[in-house]
Design an enzyme around this catalytic site. Structure first.
Site, mmCIF file in Angstrom:
data_model
loop_
_atom_site.group_PDB
_atom_site.id
_atom_site.type_symbol
_atom_site.label_atom_id
_atom_site.label_comp_id
_atom_site.label_asym_id
_atom_site.label_seq_id
_atom_site.Cartn_x
_atom_site.Cartn_y
_atom_site.Cartn_z
ATOM 1 C CB SER A 125 -0.970 -0.042 1.180
ATOM 2 O OG SER A 125 -1.981 0.924 1.044
ATOM 3 C CG HIS A 160 -5.459 -1.449 -1.116
ATOM 4 N ND1 HIS A 160 -5.135 -2.552 -0.368
ATOM 5 C CD2 HIS A 160 -4.831 -0.391 -0.537
ATOM 6 C CE1 HIS A 160 -4.340 -2.168 0.638
ATOM 7 N NE2 HIS A 160 -4.146 -0.869 0.546
#
Length: 234
Positions: A125, A160
């Site tokens: 991330s 994501h």
């Protein structure tokens, strides 16, 4: 000297710690039987639960683990501390705040030196997008936005891609209208492995996890699935 970065879309350290194929892949790129690996959790404010998940996950493999705090007592000789490791894994959270803290401490420069000396860098991330020219971030409340990052890898990155419903349409829209540079995206359990600044391969630790290329074409964004090698348990 190979300069390696492994950018993971998400879920590299799942809460259940039942799928650590990306962690194993990350460690293997050091070429060491018992590598030293450091966790940097700046993006989560050095959250204890994240740090404990790092130790629990990486502790299942042959490696020597440590962590670098920036919100508690930080090592005095930060450069030597960073360069003493074979790999550095960066956790997720607020990318904007993370990069601001890194720059204040000079950590971005020390990480660059480590990368150039062959230390394997990577993360999930925030720890994935930070290495690129730009990233799609939720660092600021409200709509997802583009932000400038370190610029060591070309283009933009979105994590994501399959697990947060606004990631894919927002990234595609921003690429289409020029709000963010052409780039790559990674689903949870997928990772992009760069060597010397170029994409070597994409890998996946789950059956449907993929990596993607997203590029501007006229007024549209053209999305293409990248060949993604499935990691095996053995």
């Amino acid at each position: 000297m190979k300069k390696q970065i492994i950018a993971m879309g998400g879920a590299a350290l799942p809460a259940e710690l039942d799928n650590l194929l990306l962690v194993r892949y990350f460690l293997r790129q050091t070429g060491k039987k018992n590598p030293s690996v450091c966790f940097i959790g700046t993006a989560s404010g050095d959250a204890e639960n994240y740090r404990l998940r790092f130790y629990a996950g990486f502790g299942r493999f042959a490696c020597r683990t440590s962590h670098l705090p920036l919100f508690a007592r930080t090592p005095r000789d930060l450069e030597s501390f960073v360069l003493a490791h074979d790999a550095i894994f960066v956790g997720g959270g607020n990318t904007r705040s993370m990069l601001a803290a890194w720059r204040d401490w000079g950590l971005d420069g020390y990480l660059r030196t480590a990368w150039e000396r062959g230390v394997v860098l990577g993360g999930v991330s925030a720890g994935a997008i930070c290495w690129f020219e730009q990233g799609l971030t939720d660092s600021v409340a409200g709509p997802l936005t583009a932000m400038d990052c370190l610029g060591w890898l070309p283009g933009s990155c979105c994590p994501h891609y399959d697990s947060e419903r606004l990631r894919r349409p927002t990234f595609r829209r921003l690429v289409a209208n020029g709000g963010i540079a052409d780039g790559v995206a990674a689903d949870d359990f997928a990772a992009l492995h760069y060597v010397n600044g170029s994409l070597l391969r994409a890998v996946s630790g789950a059956p449907r996890a993929r990596a993607w290329s997203v590029r501007k074409s006229g007024r549209r964004a053209m999305e293409k699935a990248l060949p993604t090698a499935r990691l095996r348990t053995q």
